[in-house]
Design an enzyme around this catalytic site. Structure first.
Site, mmCIF file in Angstrom:
data_model
loop_
_atom_site.group_PDB
_atom_site.id
_atom_site.type_symbol
_atom_site.label_atom_id
_atom_site.label_comp_id
_atom_site.label_asym_id
_atom_site.label_seq_id
_atom_site.Cartn_x
_atom_site.Cartn_y
_atom_site.Cartn_z
ATOM 1 N N LYS A 267 5.920 -1.910 3.477
ATOM 2 C CA LYS A 267 6.688 -1.182 4.495
ATOM 3 C C LYS A 267 7.602 -2.101 5.261
ATOM 4 O O LYS A 267 8.498 -1.650 5.964
ATOM 5 C CB LYS A 267 5.746 -0.435 5.423
ATOM 6 C CG LYS A 267 4.716 -1.313 6.090
ATOM 7 C CD LYS A 267 3.685 -0.454 6.796
ATOM 8 C CE LYS A 267 2.542 -1.286 7.199
ATOM 9 N NZ LYS A 267 1.270 -1.086 7.174
ATOM 10 N N LYS B 15 4.987 -6.630 -4.247
ATOM 11 C CA LYS B 15 4.231 -5.419 -3.895
ATOM 12 C C LYS B 15 5.080 -4.505 -3.009
ATOM 13 O O LYS B 15 5.931 -4.984 -2.258
ATOM 14 C CB LYS B 15 2.905 -5.802 -3.231
ATOM 15 C CG LYS B 15 2.937 -5.921 -1.754
ATOM 16 C CD LYS B 15 1.548 -5.927 -1.103
ATOM 17 C CE LYS B 15 1.774 -5.814 0.399
ATOM 18 N NZ LYS B 15 0.655 -5.698 1.236
ATOM 19 N N LYS C 103 3.378 -14.667 4.778
ATOM 20 C CA LYS C 103 3.941 -14.160 6.038
ATOM 21 C C LYS C 103 4.537 -15.270 6.887
ATOM 22 O O LYS C 103 5.509 -15.036 7.599
ATOM 23 C CB LYS C 103 2.882 -13.383 6.833
ATOM 24 C CG LYS C 103 2.569 -12.029 6.203
ATOM 25 C CD LYS C 103 2.091 -10.987 7.205
ATOM 26 C CE LYS C 103 2.011 -9.622 6.533
ATOM 27 N NZ LYS C 103 1.362 -8.598 7.343
#
Ligand code: ATP
Ligand code: LTN
Length: 333
Positions: A202, A199, A117
């Site tokens: 969203k 993966k 991230k």
């Protein structure tokens, strides 16, 4: 003589950071519903976690409501389980401070989600993003759960929560239960429909890469038709056929059929037929959730009543654990 056995406890949370996906559903949410009857369950919208990446306030607010409404729409029942919003129970942030002071910088630095991230949001590598697994440990440890149902990507965070709990108990005396991750056999890691090495997420900018729980039937089928596969046209699970293997996993998680049953079912058939079958099975599974969702989201007052009640009952449990931890550390109550 009848014997009263206490139900084992379960806790999990989900971030309101966008449209929930089929990955969230198969990796975590579907299990929550399945566990509701057998266990004493607590589930929360982890809204404090969402601001580790920048959120637009009005959008965050509406996503908190919609995530809570999805939990109800899935069939989670406030009469059976405690359903609440993390930020409404202040013990989460409070305990997280006690835990932070008992967590090492070095162990946090190994977290792969932080590495991913912070690479993705290089302009906002904030301290919260770094210490987020400590808040997650607080979410868990306050409720002393035996099991935490999550997707495979959360395994490392669960391990850190266990390490933090064990260390705290060793230094200050027994306060926390050591939780176990509960990861589904199929669907623990649903991959992107556009890049099966990644993966399903969203936050992926390519909307064809993921299926939202609230997508309609046509959209779902279209996304599966466009799913990236390969050119060999055999429907089998294989390391070098990641796209097809991912579709088999999804079909298996939704229908309950095993991979070899699926391979047999589609022997001699082409990708077109297979993708349509997967799309239809997924759309049929998600349709009732979407219908229920529309009902719950249209009654804001009822949602508010439910999440306030949920927060009150969560806090009754959280407060006890928090005070106990404070006392052990030496604070005056
Ligand atoms: P993002 O993808 O935006 O980084 P996220 O979906 O991983 O966020 P959450 O919404 O908090 O974050 O995840 C809720 C649950 O869904 C977690 O238990 C997580 O492990 C699970 N989950 C998320 N993505 C997948 C996936 N692709 N496959 C299986 N489980 C998943
Ligand atoms: N970190 C998780 C969401 C989450 C969670 C938790 C999961 C926050 N607190 C407690 C299980 C238990 C995620 O990003 N998927």
């Amino acid at each position: 003589m009848s014997e009263i056995t206490e139900k084992k406890k379960v806790l999990s949370c989900i971030q309101p950071s966008g449209m929930l996906t089929l990955g969230n559903y198969l990796g975590a949410l579907k299990n929550w519903v399945n566990m509701q009857e057998e266990f004493d369950c607590t589930f929360a919208v982890a809204d404090l976690h969402a601001i580790t990446v920048r959120q637009e306030p009005a959008k965050l607010r509406s996503q908190i409501y919609s995530t809570y409404a999805i939990m109800l729409a899935l069939g989670l029942d406030p009469e059976k389980s405690t359903l609440f919003i993390q930020s409404q129970v202040p013990e989460h942030t409070a305990l997280s401070w006690l835990l932070s002071c008992n967590t090492q910088f070095g162990e946090m630095s190994r977290m792969t989600q932080f590495k991913d991230k912070s690479a993705k949001h290089a302009d906002n590598v904030n301290v919260g993003l770094f210490s987020y697994p400590v808040l997650m440990a607080a979410d868990i440890l306050l409720y002393k759960p035996d099991f935490v149902p999550v997707g495979a990507d959360q395994k490392q965070h669960l391990e850190i929560a266990r390490d933090i709990a064990e260390r705290f108990n060793r230094i200050y005396g027994d306060v926390f239960t050591i939780p176990e991750a509960y990861i589904p056999k199929t669907g623990a890691r649903v991959m992107s429909l556009q890049d099966p090495e990644k993966k399903m997420s969203k936050s992926d900018e390519n909307a064809n890469a993921w299926v939202a729980i609230l997508d309609d039937k046509d959209t779902i089928i279209r996304k599966f038709k466009r799913a990236v596969t390969d050119s060999d046209n055999r429907i089998i699970v294989s390391e070098d056929k990641k796209g097809v293997s991912n579709l088999i996993t999804i079909y298996s998680a939704v229908t309950g059929k095993t991979s070899s049953e699926i391979e047999k079912e589609f022997e001699g058939k082409g990708y077109g037929d297979f993708k349509l079958a997967v799309g239809e099975a997924v759309a049929d599974e998600l349709a009732p959730i979407k219908a229920n969702y529309e009902r719950f989201i249209s009654d804001k007052a009822e949602l508010e009543r439910l999440f306030k009640e949920g927060a009150q009952s969560a806090e009754r449990v959280a407060r006890k654990t928090y005070f106990k931890a404070m006392k052990k550390v030496g604070f005056v109550l």
